[in-house]
Design a protein around this motif. Structure first.
Motif, mmCIF file in Angstrom:
data_model
loop_
_atom_site.group_PDB
_atom_site.id
_atom_site.type_symbol
_atom_site.label_atom_id
_atom_site.label_comp_id
_atom_site.label_asym_id
_atom_site.label_seq_id
_atom_site.Cartn_x
_atom_site.Cartn_y
_atom_site.Cartn_z
ATOM 1 N N ARG A 155 1.721 6.690 -6.876
ATOM 2 C CA ARG A 155 0.561 7.496 -7.259
ATOM 3 C C ARG A 155 0.855 8.983 -7.129
ATOM 4 N N GLU A 203 1.133 4.174 -2.904
ATOM 5 C CA GLU A 203 0.862 5.569 -2.530
ATOM 6 C C GLU A 203 1.959 6.497 -3.048
ATOM 7 N N ILE A 225 -5.802 -3.057 -2.116
ATOM 8 C CA ILE A 225 -5.208 -2.983 -0.767
ATOM 9 C C ILE A 225 -6.212 -3.456 0.281
ATOM 10 N N GLU A 226 -7.469 -3.060 0.089
ATOM 11 C CA GLU A 226 -8.509 -3.489 1.042
ATOM 12 C C GLU A 226 -8.663 -5.009 1.010
ATOM 13 N N GLY A 279 0.817 -1.213 0.000
ATOM 14 C CA GLY A 279 0.000 0.000 0.000
ATOM 15 C C GLY A 279 0.846 1.256 0.000
ATOM 16 N N GLU A 330 -7.063 4.914 -9.065
ATOM 17 C CA GLU A 330 -6.985 5.054 -7.608
ATOM 18 C C GLU A 330 -7.972 4.137 -6.898
ATOM 19 N N SER A 331 -9.188 4.029 -7.433
ATOM 20 C CA SER A 331 -10.204 3.185 -6.781
ATOM 21 C C SER A 331 -9.818 1.702 -6.856
ATOM 22 N N GLU A 332 -9.226 1.294 -7.989
ATOM 23 C CA GLU A 332 -8.803 -0.100 -8.128
ATOM 24 C C GLU A 332 -7.653 -0.419 -7.177
ATOM 25 N N GLU A 333 -6.734 0.522 -7.027
ATOM 26 C CA GLU A 333 -5.632 0.316 -6.085
ATOM 27 C C GLU A 333 -6.158 0.188 -4.659
ATOM 28 N N ASP A 334 -7.072 1.086 -4.295
ATOM 29 C CA ASP A 334 -7.645 1.047 -2.940
ATOM 30 C C ASP A 334 -8.391 -0.264 -2.705
ATOM 31 N N SER A 335 -9.091 -0.724 -3.755
ATOM 32 C CA SER A 335 -9.838 -1.974 -3.632
ATOM 33 C C SER A 335 -8.879 -3.158 -3.440
#
Length: 376
Positions: free
Chosen positions: A272, A269, A308-309, A265, A301-306
């Protein structure tokens, strides 16, 4: 004089202007012939009477007497009003449009002159569109050259994209594209003859350019290489993605790192922050020259966050990743892409400060030493 030249150019290229001139000629002939046969005037007086009637001046020195003469004079006068209105409307619109074209042309020239660290895409057919989409995913700057204007209709010029309706085979077009400040020239027209000519011309004008060309036929691959293309891709076996990666090859950086799953993550970051992307991940096993590689591609960004989650919440995903990382002693590499070298340098520098970078563009032997060291 300048506005007269603009008007004449407009008439030559605009059907409305040609039709307008024909209408004026027809009405002049109507007025002159009518003046001769209806008003019983000689040729000189007929021309005089037609012009002053069309211009609605009417000095009164020649007066229609019979009903037919009066009807004729009224029709000439009314047509004159319409002709004058048409002429003035056409002149104003033509001069305005051409002045706008001149101004927009100057604006475009200024935008082209300011463009740097960009890619030049010659040809916007099926393959060109695929390459363009790859460039846009990574927020790259691009100048598109396409001789079919319809293909450019859905593209909006902005700070990162300039779409030009030009012929890329012309020297004068290539000279205006800041090729010497570009990251690469991508040639994707559907004609191998055009591709060959563009490659030859570009190489002659700019010897140090990185040139990627499409070859529609496999037998033309070597011809394009001999013409000066650094890489030649045949869409029969490859697609737009392969052409994109060939184009950005000089600007990709191979970075080798050591970190665990918990640091993924933070790594994303940092990348990005500098608009850089992990194109793949390579897992290195000691003594094995070819790493196990997996393509990552561009994630927003949303795919990366998804992702990591998922690592943090899905036990199976996390355990699978931890098993792979532990097997290679956390030593792995990535190909990084970015808007240009300066952004990549900043991202790598920050990753180095985090203490996870083992090296940049390392050889197999250098990477193998690290895997041996951590293995022991």
């Amino acid at each position: 004089m300048k506005y007269l030249e603009i008007l004449l150019k407009s008439i030559k290229k605009d059907k409305r202007g040609i039709i307008g001139v024909l209408i004026i000629v027809i009405f002049l002939l109507y007025g002159i012939l009518g003046s001769i046969y209806i008003m019983k005037l000689n040729i000189y007086d007929s021309i005089y009477y037609t012009i002053i009637t069309i211009a609605t001046v009417g000095y009164g020195d020649i007066i229609p007497i019979t009903p037919l003469q009066k009807i004729f004079s009224v029709t000439v006068a009314l047509s004159g009003v319409g002709i004058i209105a048409y002429i003035f409307t056409y002149i104003i619109s033509s001069v305005t449009e051409n002045l706008q074209d001149i101004r927009s042309g100057r604006i475009m020239e200024r935008k082209l002159a300011e463009m740097e660290n960009h890619y030049i895409l010659c040809g916007f057919g099926r393959v060109g569109v695929a390459v363009y989409e790859e460039l846009m995913k990574r927020n790259q700057k691009v100048i598109i050259i396409e001789k079919n204007e319809e293909k450019l209709e859905d593209i909006e010029d902005n700070g990162n994209v300039i779409a030009l309706h030009r012929n890329a085979t012309e020297d004068k077009t290539l000279k205006k594209l800041n090729i010497d400040k570009s990251l690469g020239v991508i040639v994707t027209t559907g004609s191998d003859v055009d591709n060959l000519f563009i490659v030859l011309t570009t190489r002659e004008l700019y010897n140090d350019s990185w040139i990627i060309s499409r070859a529609s036929k496999k037998e033309n691959v070597n011809r394009l290489k001999h013409a000066g293309a650094n890489k030649v891709i045949s869409p029969e076996a490859s697609g737009g993605t392969d052409i994109y990666f060939a184009a950005v090859e000089p600007n990709l950086v191979h970075i080798t790192e050591k970190h665990g799953v918990d640091y993924i993550g933070k790594e994303m970051e940092i990348l990005r922050k500098y608009n850089c992307h992990l194109e793949n991940i390579e897992y290195h096993f000691h003594g094995i020259k070819t790493p196990v590689s997996r393509t990552i591609g561009v994630m927003d960004e949303s795919e990366e966050d998804s992702f990591i989650e998922k690592i943090n919440t899905n036990k199976n995903v996390r355990e699978s990743l931890e098993t792979i990382y532990s097997t290679v002693n956390e030593v792995h590499s990535h190909w990084l892409s970015g808007p240009d070298k300066s952004y990549l340098d900043k991202a790598i520098e920050e990753l180095k400060k985090e203490g996870i970078v083992l090296g940049v563009n390392l050889s197999f032997d250098e990477i193998n030493e690290f895997t041996k060291q951590f293995k022991e």
